[in-house]
Scaffold this motif. Structure first.
Motif, PDB file in Angstrom:
ATOM      1  N   ALA A  37       0.835  -1.191   0.000  1.00 13.96           N
ATOM      2  CA  ALA A  37       0.000   0.000   0.000  1.00 13.96           C
ATOM      3  C   ALA A  37       0.876   1.251   0.000  1.00 13.96           C
ATOM      4  CB  ALA A  37      -0.922  -0.003   1.224  1.00 13.96           C
ATOM      5  N   ASP A  38       2.084   1.114   0.424  1.00 11.74           N
ATOM      6  CA  ASP A  38       3.008   2.231   0.567  1.00 11.74           C
ATOM      7  C   ASP A  38       3.864   2.376  -0.697  1.00 11.74           C
ATOM      8  OD1 ASP A  38       5.017   3.967   1.300  1.00 11.74           O
ATOM      9  OD2 ASP A  38       5.179   3.163   3.334  1.00 11.74           O
ATOM     10  N   ARG A  39       4.185   3.592  -1.078  1.00 12.06           N
ATOM     11  CA  ARG A  39       4.976   3.874  -2.269  1.00 12.06           C
ATOM     12  C   ARG A  39       6.399   3.340  -2.125  1.00 12.06           C
ATOM     13  NH1 ARG A  39       6.868   9.670  -4.523  1.00 12.06           N
ATOM     14  NH2 ARG A  39       7.772   8.883  -6.428  1.00 12.06           N
ATOM     15  N   ASP A  40       7.007   3.485  -0.952  1.00 15.88           N
ATOM     16  CA  ASP A  40       8.361   2.989  -0.723  1.00 15.88           C
ATOM     17  C   ASP A  40       8.433   1.475  -0.860  1.00 15.88           C
ATOM     18  OD1 ASP A  40       9.282   5.554  -0.289  1.00 15.88           O
ATOM     19  OD2 ASP A  40       9.029   5.444   1.895  1.00 15.88           O
ATOM     20  N   GLU A  41       7.420   0.805  -0.365  1.00 14.39           N
ATOM     21  CA  GLU A  41       7.379  -0.659  -0.490  1.00 14.39           C
ATOM     22  C   GLU A  41       7.248  -1.058  -1.952  1.00 14.39           C
ATOM     23  OE1 GLU A  41       4.486  -2.554   2.013  1.00 14.39           O
ATOM     24  OE2 GLU A  41       4.989  -1.284   3.720  1.00 14.39           O
ATOM     25  N   LEU A  42       6.457  -0.296  -2.695  1.00 12.30           N
ATOM     26  CA  LEU A  42       6.268  -0.572  -4.113  1.00 12.30           C
ATOM     27  C   LEU A  42       7.602  -0.399  -4.859  1.00 12.30           C
ATOM     28  CD1 LEU A  42       4.419  -1.186  -6.518  1.00 12.30           C
ATOM     29  CD2 LEU A  42       3.972   1.268  -6.678  1.00 12.30           C
ATOM     30  N   ILE A  43       8.325   0.681  -4.564  1.00 12.59           N
ATOM     31  CA  ILE A  43       9.620   0.926  -5.204  1.00 12.59           C
ATOM     32  C   ILE A  43      10.598  -0.188  -4.865  1.00 12.59           C
ATOM     33  CG2 ILE A  43      11.637   2.450  -5.201  1.00 12.59           C
ATOM     34  CD1 ILE A  43       9.666   4.803  -4.914  1.00 12.59           C
ATOM     35  N   GLU A  44      10.623  -0.591  -3.605  1.00 17.62           N
ATOM     36  CA  GLU A  44      11.528  -1.653  -3.167  1.00 17.62           C
ATOM     37  C   GLU A  44      11.216  -2.964  -3.881  1.00 17.62           C
ATOM     38  OE1 GLU A  44      12.293  -4.085   0.909  1.00 17.62           O
ATOM     39  OE2 GLU A  44      12.140  -1.901   1.099  1.00 17.62           O
ATOM     40  N   ARG A  45       9.925  -3.275  -3.976  1.00 20.33           N
ATOM     41  CA  ARG A  45       9.512  -4.507  -4.651  1.00 20.33           C
ATOM     42  C   ARG A  45       9.881  -4.467  -6.140  1.00 20.33           C
ATOM     43  NH1 ARG A  45       3.958  -4.842  -5.895  1.00 20.33           N
ATOM     44  NH2 ARG A  45       4.474  -5.228  -8.031  1.00 20.33           N
ATOM     45  N   LEU A  46       9.685  -3.331  -6.777  1.00 24.27           N
ATOM     46  CA  LEU A  46      10.016  -3.203  -8.199  1.00 24.27           C
ATOM     47  C   LEU A  46      11.530  -3.302  -8.428  1.00 24.27           C
ATOM     48  CD1 LEU A  46       7.513  -0.421  -9.319  1.00 24.27           C
ATOM     49  CD2 LEU A  46       7.431  -2.861  -9.863  1.00 24.27           C
ATOM     50  N   GLN A  47      12.327  -2.728  -7.518  1.00 26.32           N
ATOM     51  CA  GLN A  47      13.769  -2.835  -7.637  1.00 26.32           C
ATOM     52  C   GLN A  47      14.223  -4.280  -7.466  1.00 26.32           C
ATOM     53  OE1 GLN A  47      15.150   0.039  -4.738  1.00 26.32           O
ATOM     54  NE2 GLN A  47      15.372   1.650  -6.297  1.00 26.32           N
ATOM     55  N   GLN A  48      13.589  -4.992  -6.557  1.00 29.97           N
ATOM     56  CA  GLN A  48      13.916  -6.397  -6.349  1.00 29.97           C
ATOM     57  C   GLN A  48      13.588  -7.201  -7.610  1.00 29.97           C
ATOM     58  OE1 GLN A  48      11.896  -8.151  -3.032  1.00 29.97           O
ATOM     59  NE2 GLN A  48      12.918 -10.120  -3.255  1.00 29.97           N
ATOM     60  N   GLU A  49      12.421  -6.944  -8.198  1.00 32.96           N
ATOM     61  CA  GLU A  49      12.032  -7.638  -9.420  1.00 32.96           C
ATOM     62  C   GLU A  49      12.998  -7.310 -10.556  1.00 32.96           C
ATOM     63  OE1 GLU A  49       7.968  -6.941 -10.495  1.00 32.96           O
ATOM     64  OE2 GLU A  49       7.202  -7.698  -8.586  1.00 32.96           O
ATOM     65  N   LEU A  50      13.421  -6.031 -10.626  1.00 30.37           N
ATOM     66  CA  LEU A  50      14.376  -5.625 -11.652  1.00 30.37           C
ATOM     67  C   LEU A  50      15.702  -6.372 -11.475  1.00 30.37           C
ATOM     68  CD1 LEU A  50      15.136  -3.749 -14.015  1.00 30.37           C
ATOM     69  CD2 LEU A  50      15.855  -2.066 -12.310  1.00 30.37           C
ATOM     70  N   GLY A  51      16.164  -6.484 -10.237  1.00 35.75           N
ATOM     71  CA  GLY A  51      17.400  -7.224  -9.965  1.00 35.75           C
ATOM     72  C   GLY A  51      17.276  -8.681 -10.368  1.00 35.75           C
ATOM     73  N   GLU A  52      16.144  -9.292 -10.083  1.00 35.02           N
ATOM     74  CA  GLU A  52      15.918 -10.691 -10.459  1.00 35.02           C
ATOM     75  C   GLU A  52      15.910 -10.844 -11.978  1.00 35.02           C
ATOM     76  OE1 GLU A  52      12.269 -11.762  -8.535  1.00 35.02           O
ATOM     77  OE2 GLU A  52      13.171 -11.771  -6.531  1.00 35.02           O
ATOM     78  N   GLN A  53      15.283  -9.888 -12.673  1.00 35.98           N
ATOM     79  CA  GLN A  53      15.231  -9.947 -14.132  1.00 35.98           C
ATOM     80  C   GLN A  53      16.630  -9.767 -14.739  1.00 35.98           C
ATOM     81  OE1 GLN A  53      12.638 -10.744 -16.090  1.00 35.98           O
ATOM     82  NE2 GLN A  53      11.443 -11.097 -14.233  1.00 35.98           N
ATOM     83  N   LYS A  54      17.431  -8.853 -14.158  1.00 40.62           N
ATOM     84  CA  LYS A  54      18.806  -8.672 -14.645  1.00 40.62           C
ATOM     85  C   LYS A  54      19.610  -9.952 -14.467  1.00 40.62           C
ATOM     86  CE  LYS A  54      19.501  -3.698 -14.045  1.00 40.62           C
ATOM     87  NZ  LYS A  54      20.249  -2.664 -13.304  1.00 40.62           N
ATOM     88  N   GLU A  55      19.478 -10.585 -13.303  1.00 42.70           N
ATOM     89  CA  GLU A  55      20.211 -11.818 -13.032  1.00 42.70           C
ATOM     90  C   GLU A  55      19.792 -12.914 -14.004  1.00 42.70           C
ATOM     91  OE1 GLU A  55      20.598 -15.083  -9.472  1.00 42.70           O
ATOM     92  OE2 GLU A  55      20.275 -12.982  -8.908  1.00 42.70           O
ATOM     93  N   GLN A  56      18.496 -13.007 -14.255  1.00 40.24           N
ATOM     94  CA  GLN A  56      17.993 -14.007 -15.186  1.00 40.24           C
ATOM     95  C   GLN A  56      18.518 -13.726 -16.601  1.00 40.24           C
ATOM     96  OE1 GLN A  56      13.739 -14.268 -15.360  1.00 40.24           O
ATOM     97  NE2 GLN A  56      13.751 -16.115 -16.589  1.00 40.24           N
TER      98      GLN A  56
END
Length: 194
Positions: A37-56
């Protein structure tokens, strides 16, 4: 209050209620789906997904390089050893030419026909051998060398007092390599201790 004003206020209240209901529903849906629900949590989650996609992506890229490298190696080996069957078929011809030269040399005859025949066979054998060398075919002639089971095939062992044990004392048939790979082992006789 006029009738128009009342209806406008009622419409506004209904619209506000609908908007609040929609927002509440979105919040419930977000919580139920695990969305922050929080914007910071959303940014953190998106950065994590981006890192996973880069690794893949890096893993896929590395795998593609490995596949390309393997394919290049396979093509190189296929090109290098495509002649193996052809060379195997030619080796008996070389053996026959060598035997013909030996047979002509074994006769003590000085007849011109035999000498001419021997010269012709030697020239043919020389041309044949130079053609094989162009395609990286090497002769394995281990006379006097230690026996090596990777390149030699022992036909018999003969007791010899004057020679080191496991030394090749006679070559019955020469062996051949194609680009360093054994095509035919040399058939040899090996010395053994007395």
């Amino acid at each position: 209050m006029s009738e128009d004003s009342k209806s406008q206020v009622e419409e506004q209240v209904i619209a506000d209620d609908q908007a609040q209901a929609a927002m509440a529903e979105q919040a419930e849906t977000a919580q139920a789906s695990g969305e922050p629900a929080d914007r910071d949590e959303l940014i953190e989650r998106l950065q994590q997904e981006l890192g996973e996609q880069k690794e893949q992506m890096l893993r896929v890229h590395a795998e593609m390089q490995n596949v390309r490298r393997r394919a290049e190696n396979d093509v190189e080996k296929a090109r290098k050893f495509a002649l193996e069957r052809f060379v195997r078929e030619l080796l008996p011809v070389v053996d026959s030419l060598e035997k013909a030269v030996e047979a002509c040399g074994a006769t003590e005859s000085a007849e011109p026909q035999v000498t001419t025949l021997k010269d012709g066979v030697e020239m043919t054998l020389s041309l044949f051998n130079s053609g094989l060398k162009k395609f990286e075919v090497e002769v394995v002639d281990p006379m006097g060398q230690p026996f090596n089971p990777e390149f030699h095939e022992a036909m018999s062992m003969v007791p010899q007092a004057d020679v080191e044990p496991n030394t090749v004392i006679a070559v019955l048939q020469k062996g051949y390599l194609l680009s360093g790979r054994l095509v035919r082992p040399a058939m040899v006789m090996v010395s053994k201790g007395v």
